[in-house]
Scaffold this motif. Structure first.
Motif, mmCIF file in Angstrom:
data_model
loop_
_atom_site.group_PDB
_atom_site.id
_atom_site.type_symbol
_atom_site.label_atom_id
_atom_site.label_comp_id
_atom_site.label_asym_id
_atom_site.label_seq_id
_atom_site.Cartn_x
_atom_site.Cartn_y
_atom_site.Cartn_z
ATOM 1 N N THR A 6 0.850 -1.184 0.000
ATOM 2 C CA THR A 6 0.000 0.000 0.000
ATOM 3 C C THR A 6 0.887 1.235 0.000
ATOM 4 O O THR A 6 1.848 1.312 0.783
ATOM 5 N N LEU A 7 0.568 2.173 -0.870
ATOM 6 C CA LEU A 7 1.297 3.439 -0.904
ATOM 7 C C LEU A 7 0.433 4.516 -0.271
ATOM 8 O O LEU A 7 -0.681 4.765 -0.733
ATOM 9 N N PHE A 8 0.925 5.123 0.787
ATOM 10 C CA PHE A 8 0.234 6.255 1.399
ATOM 11 C C PHE A 8 0.903 7.516 0.862
ATOM 12 O O PHE A 8 2.028 7.840 1.248
ATOM 13 N N THR A 9 0.225 8.177 -0.054
ATOM 14 C CA THR A 9 0.833 9.332 -0.709
ATOM 15 C C THR A 9 0.428 10.635 -0.026
ATOM 16 O O THR A 9 -0.565 10.690 0.697
ATOM 17 N N ARG A 10 1.212 11.669 -0.268
ATOM 18 C CA ARG A 10 0.986 13.012 0.288
ATOM 19 C C ARG A 10 0.755 12.986 1.795
ATOM 20 O O ARG A 10 -0.195 13.573 2.320
ATOM 21 N N ALA A 11 1.647 12.279 2.468
ATOM 22 C CA ALA A 11 1.640 12.269 3.937
ATOM 23 C C ALA A 11 2.545 13.404 4.389
ATOM 24 O O ALA A 11 3.724 13.431 4.030
ATOM 25 N N GLY A 16 7.310 18.924 7.774
ATOM 26 C CA GLY A 16 6.599 19.695 6.752
ATOM 27 C C GLY A 16 6.694 19.112 5.346
ATOM 28 O O GLY A 16 5.971 19.536 4.447
ATOM 29 N N THR A 17 7.578 18.141 5.129
ATOM 30 C CA THR A 17 7.722 17.569 3.793
ATOM 31 C C THR A 17 6.576 16.599 3.494
ATOM 32 O O THR A 17 6.067 15.917 4.395
ATOM 33 N N LEU A 18 6.170 16.567 2.228
ATOM 34 C CA LEU A 18 5.168 15.592 1.792
ATOM 35 C C LEU A 18 5.898 14.362 1.293
ATOM 36 O O LEU A 18 6.802 14.459 0.478
ATOM 37 N N ARG A 19 5.516 13.212 1.805
ATOM 38 C CA ARG A 19 6.229 11.991 1.422
ATOM 39 C C ARG A 19 5.236 10.873 1.114
ATOM 40 O O ARG A 19 4.057 10.953 1.442
ATOM 41 N N THR A 20 5.787 9.851 0.526
ATOM 42 C CA THR A 20 5.004 8.646 0.262
ATOM 43 C C THR A 20 5.523 7.536 1.170
ATOM 44 O O THR A 20 6.724 7.280 1.222
ATOM 45 N N VAL A 21 4.609 6.919 1.908
ATOM 46 C CA VAL A 21 4.990 5.816 2.791
ATOM 47 C C VAL A 21 4.529 4.519 2.143
ATOM 48 O O VAL A 21 3.336 4.349 1.861
ATOM 49 N N THR A 22 5.457 3.643 1.885
ATOM 50 C CA THR A 22 5.121 2.343 1.307
ATOM 51 C C THR A 22 5.038 1.316 2.431
ATOM 52 O O THR A 22 5.974 1.179 3.217
ATOM 53 N N VAL A 23 3.904 0.644 2.496
ATOM 54 C CA VAL A 23 3.697 -0.354 3.541
ATOM 55 C C VAL A 23 3.581 -1.734 2.910
ATOM 56 O O VAL A 23 2.843 -1.933 1.946
ATOM 57 N N SER A 24 4.329 -2.666 3.471
ATOM 58 C CA SER A 24 4.299 -4.036 2.975
ATOM 59 C C SER A 24 4.368 -4.980 4.172
ATOM 60 O O SER A 24 5.223 -4.807 5.042
ATOM 61 N N GLY A 25 3.458 -5.920 4.211
ATOM 62 C CA GLY A 25 3.449 -6.883 5.314
ATOM 63 C C GLY A 25 3.303 -6.234 6.675
ATOM 64 O O GLY A 25 3.871 -6.705 7.661
ATOM 65 N N GLY A 26 2.553 -5.107 6.737
ATOM 66 C CA GLY A 26 2.310 -4.443 8.019
ATOM 67 C C GLY A 26 3.443 -3.541 8.486
ATOM 68 O O GLY A 26 3.367 -2.950 9.557
#
Ligand SMILES: [Zn+2]
Length: 399
Positions: A6-11, A16-26
């Motif tokens: 799962t990609l959590f975008t615009r976190a 203050g930075t916008l990042r993408t968090v990639t989640v795999s296997g929890g």
């Protein structure tokens, strides 16, 4: 194709930075500043620039004794000032008329999870009056919620250890049954035998190889004396980093130079301090302790129970209370209050894989705030809560 990542975008991260968090296997597999677009097998969740924070750590709560969500039970004052024994007696009366314990525990857990707590330490009464019944109930409830929140349980001798027949054996059996830590309660004022009380607590800790978390309400030098005894035990057993003192009100009663000396001892002994900054009560000097290097963590403690009617299961609100009562105004101070309910809590509870970093468990909270200081003072809602990368709560309710 099954969704593996799962990609959590615009976190929006705390800096203050916008990042993408990639989640795999929890777990957090990657954190990137690039705009990432999902490939095949990747689900994309757009966080829309909302602030992402690590899951809150509820470091001290009582799942067995709260009436939250049930009928209101009015607070009964003690006959003559505050008296722990009388409060415990009131608690027994109240428990007899409250909803079943599992119902109450679920309501309180759901409150905490919806507010963003993803890890918790709960003290559960184990003594001659209730035996192991409360623990058996809470263990079942813990199992039901295992995918929503990580829970450590403390075998808590609410009626004392030496004064309540059979309690040492019950506490030992509680660990065998599934409790994770051994607790204690005011060795001096309750049991009137610091040595004897701590012999039992640390005896079980050593035998069972479990951590310790002791309730210590004793004020002034009596409280500080007990803290010193606990520090000595921690060092003697090589348990640095595995012992906590909850409340430690005494630290808030003594002069600053004495508090600093005790703080140094706490650091050397690796003993952490839990405070919920309760109203109208001296509480440990959070800034002084942190400056010395003491791990200070927090919890809701009592929510709608026989001890007081307050509490909302919101650790972000708890950070605000700690900051408010500590006179924290600068951004750095507000961030310190936030640290108490997050990273410091994780360190006191020795949580594995905590934080918004690669490899950590994907436990996080998303809310509307400019940054951490803003979140601490505004205590914003609604919140979206993820456990192991899975949406678990939204707008104050479990999903
Ligand atoms: Zn407590």
């Amino acid at each position: 194709m099954t969704t593996s990542e799962t990609l959590f975008t615009r976190a929006k991260f705390p800096d203050g930075t916008l990042r993408t968090v990639t989640v795999s296997g929890g777990r957090i597999a990657a954190i990137s500043t690039d705009d990432v677009f999902g490939g095949s097998g990747q689900e994309v969740v757009d966080l829309g620039g909302r602030l992402i924070l690590p899951g809150f750590v509820e470091g001290h709560i009582h799942l067995d004794t709260s009436f939250f969500g049930g009928k209101w039970i009015s607070h009964k004052p003690c006959t003559d000032g505050f008296d722990v024994h009388e409060r415990v007696a009131f608690q027994h009366q109240n428990m007899a008329i409250a909803e079943p314990m599992d119902v109450r525990a679920r309501k309180q857990l759901e409150l905490c999870i919806a507010n963003g707590s993803t890890s918790m330490r709960s003290h559960v009464m184990v003594d001659g009056s209730v035996g192991l019944k409360s623990l058996e109930t809470i263990l079942k409830v813990r199992e039901e919620y295992r995918d929503l929140i990580d829970i450590q349980l403390v075998a808590f001798p609410q009626s004392g250890i030496l004064r309540s027949p059979g309690t040492p054996d019950l506490m030992d059996r509680a660990i065998g049954l599934g409790a994770d830590l051994v607790g204690g309660l005011d060795p001096a004022s309750f049991d009137r035998d610091v040595e004897g009380h701590l012999n039992v607590v640390f005896g079980i800790a050593e035998k069972r190889d479990v951590d310790v978390d002791i309730h210590l309400h004793d004020a002034g030098t009596l409280g500080v004396f007990t803290i010193e005894q606990i520090c000595d035990r921690a060092v003697a057993l090589g348990m640095q980093g595995r012992v906590a003192v909850s409340h430690a009100y005494g630290l808030g009663d003594i002069p600053q130079d004495a508090a600093r000396r005790t703080a140094e001892r706490l650091v050397r002994s690796g003993v952490s301090i839990m405070t919920n900054a309760p109203g109208a009560h001296n509480f440990p000097p959070v800034a002084l302790l942190r400056a010395a290097g003491v791990t200070v963590f927090s919890g809701s403690d009592n929510i709608r129970d026989s001890w007081w009617p307050y509490g909302d299961g919101d650790m972000l609100g708890r950070a605000m209370t700690i900051g408010y009562r500590s006179g924290f105004y600068t951004d750095a101070e507000l961030e310190a209050a936030f640290d108490v309910v997050t990273s410091a809590g994780a360190s006191a509870l020795r949580l594995e894989g905590y934080g918004l970093v690669k490899g950590a468990k994907a436990d996080f909270v998303v809310l509307d705030a400019e940054h951490v200081p803003d979140a601490v003072v505004a205590v914003p809602k609604p919140r979206t809560v993820y456990k192991a990368g899975r949406l678990v709560a939204q707008n104050g309710k479990l999903v």
